[in-house]
Design an enzyme around this catalytic site. Sequence first.
Site, PDB file in Angstrom:
ATOM      1  N   LYS A  83       0.823  -1.277  -0.091  1.00  0.00           N
ATOM      2  CA  LYS A  83      -0.001  -0.030  -0.059  1.00  0.00           C
ATOM      3  C   LYS A  83       0.954   1.150   0.029  1.00  0.00           C
ATOM      4  O   LYS A  83       1.859   1.534   0.806  1.00  0.00           O
ATOM      5  CB  LYS A  83      -0.899   0.008   1.125  1.00  0.00           C
ATOM      6  CG  LYS A  83      -2.241   0.789   1.107  1.00  0.00           C
ATOM      7  CD  LYS A  83      -3.194   0.344   2.259  1.00  0.00           C
ATOM      8  CE  LYS A  83      -4.332   1.022   2.383  1.00  0.00           C
ATOM      9  NZ  LYS A  83      -4.982   1.085   3.613  1.00  0.00           N
TER      10      LYS A  83
HETATM   11  C1  E4P Z   1      -8.327   1.459   4.090  1.00  0.00           C
HETATM   12  O1  E4P Z   1      -7.553   1.019   3.202  1.00  0.00           O
HETATM   13  C2  E4P Z   1      -8.038   2.894   4.681  1.00  0.00           C
HETATM   14  O2  E4P Z   1      -6.912   3.048   5.286  1.00  0.00           O
HETATM   15  C3  E4P Z   1      -9.435   3.160   5.888  1.00  0.00           C
HETATM   16  O3  E4P Z   1     -10.556   2.637   5.131  1.00  0.00           O
HETATM   17  C4  E4P Z   1      -9.521   4.717   6.386  1.00  0.00           C
HETATM   18  O4  E4P Z   1     -10.551   4.463   7.112  1.00  0.00           O
HETATM   19  P1  E4P Z   1     -10.845   5.847   7.931  1.00  0.00           P
HETATM   20  O5  E4P Z   1     -10.854   6.952   7.083  1.00  0.00           O
HETATM   21  O6  E4P Z   1     -11.941   5.447   8.889  1.00  0.00           O
HETATM   22  O7  E4P Z   1      -9.498   6.140   8.860  1.00  0.00           O
END
Ligand code: E4P
Length: 214
Positions: A83
Amino acid sequence: MELYIDTANLDEIKEAADLGVLDGVTTNPSLIAKEGVDYVKRLGEICEVVSGPVSAEVIATDFDGMMTEGRDRAKIADNIVVKLPSTVDGLKACKAMSEESIRTNLTLCFQPLQAMMVAKAGAFLVSPFIGRIDDIGADGMDLIRQIREIYDNYGYSTQVLAASIRHPMHVVECALVGCDVATVPFKVIKQFMNHPLTDSGLEKFVADYQKAFG
Ligand code: E4P
């Protein structure tokens, strides 16, 4: 639509995997910090439970650092997806990793051109953050619709992974506009099979049957 769980909590991942419909996992540095565990060790544990894509985020923000960390993360298991942030350095790392056949998930995507650029660089997944856009008074679903249209116009193979999901209606809307994947917190996944009419209907079926037959 594929369903990923958005957590680094192993118990939640095991419970969601037991439902039999879990396709993958996304993690991020904040989720790991919440668990207070070693990131690499936890990724290894997650990959033993889930065979689908497991997103492992880099902490570095510069190209060289992302490449070093990304290559290391990719060695943890075959189903690791690295990622990377949707920045200029993240874009370059995405291109370089796709040339090394390392799958990537380009995260923190907040506008359609970020999504177009990372698709051109060979990203496996792009993660538009719906909830964080809603949080500032805009419409996160608009971003999903725009990315879907751009990808369909040009046949980009990058999968649209809706992230930062806050409630079940986000997931319904994602499915209606043709998202490839939604990554969902466990507390929201648990709401998917709930309806008060299902509960009251079931109660009545059982009561009627018992009244008639004992
Ligand atoms: C997923 O890959 C993201 O890191 C995550 O959905 C972020 O979510 P949040 O905005 O609730 O922190």
